[in-house]
Scaffold this active site. Structure first.
Site: not given
Ligand code: NI
Length: 174
Positions: A46, A51, A93-94, A135-136
């Site tokens: 995701g 981000q 998380c990225l 989360h997103e």
């Molecule tokens: Ni994330």
């Protein structure tokens, strides 16, 4: 294929609240494509627009990591309209590379969102997709998964993470 730069904690933009998307144009479709490419390349399941530095309420998800074409979801202005049950899953998380933690979430959610053409849709989700949606959407409100840790665990995370960043910078400088 255009890959976008993914911002990392503690970048201040990640703490901002994103604004609703009101225009469904080529620019939005291009952002969707670039974000999907960036998510698959990372790889991740995701990615939320803030981000990649775009403060718009838009998320991309694919819990099959590209295995099932139908699992790619573009959700514009997503919101959770129903939630049920409890689930604890390990999340990453990225934007917080190298760190994972168990987070409490709802086990099932119903998401209301718009597609890239502006049509309003609803989707029921459980399992990994339900976690991913929560989360997103958090990202759109400036909330990272580490913000959902207990105060003690959060301060431990911060110490550990900032130390890791410092070590990485020093390694890069030599
Ligand atoms: Ni994330």
């Amino acid at each position: 294929m255009a890959l976008l730069e993914i911002l990392h904690y503690p970048e201040p933009l990640l703490k901002k609240t994103s604004v609703p998307v009101t225009v469904f144009d080529d620019e939005l479709r291009q952002l969707a494509k670039d974000m999907a490419d960036t998510m698959y390349d990372a790889p991740g399941v995701g990615l939320a627009a803030p981000q990649v530095g775009v403060l718009k309420r838009f998320i991309v998800m694919d819990c099959s990591t590209g295995e099932e074409p139908d699992d790619l979801i573009f959700a514009v202005n997503p919101e959770i309209v129903a939630r049920e049950g409890d689930a604890v899953e390990e999340e990453g998380c990225l934007s917080v590379p190298g760190f994972f933690a168990n987070i409490n979430r709802a086990a099932q959610v119903r998401m209301r969102y718009q597609d890239l053409a502006g049509n309003t849709l609803e989707r029921d989700a459980d399992g990994l997709l339900a976690i991913c949606i929560q989360h997103e959407i958090d990202h759109l409100d400036g909330v990272l998964f580490v913000d959902r840790l207990s105060p003690l665990k959060r301060s431990m995370f911060r110490k550990k993470y900032l130390k890791m960043l410092k070590e990485r910078e020093q390694a890069d400088a030599t």
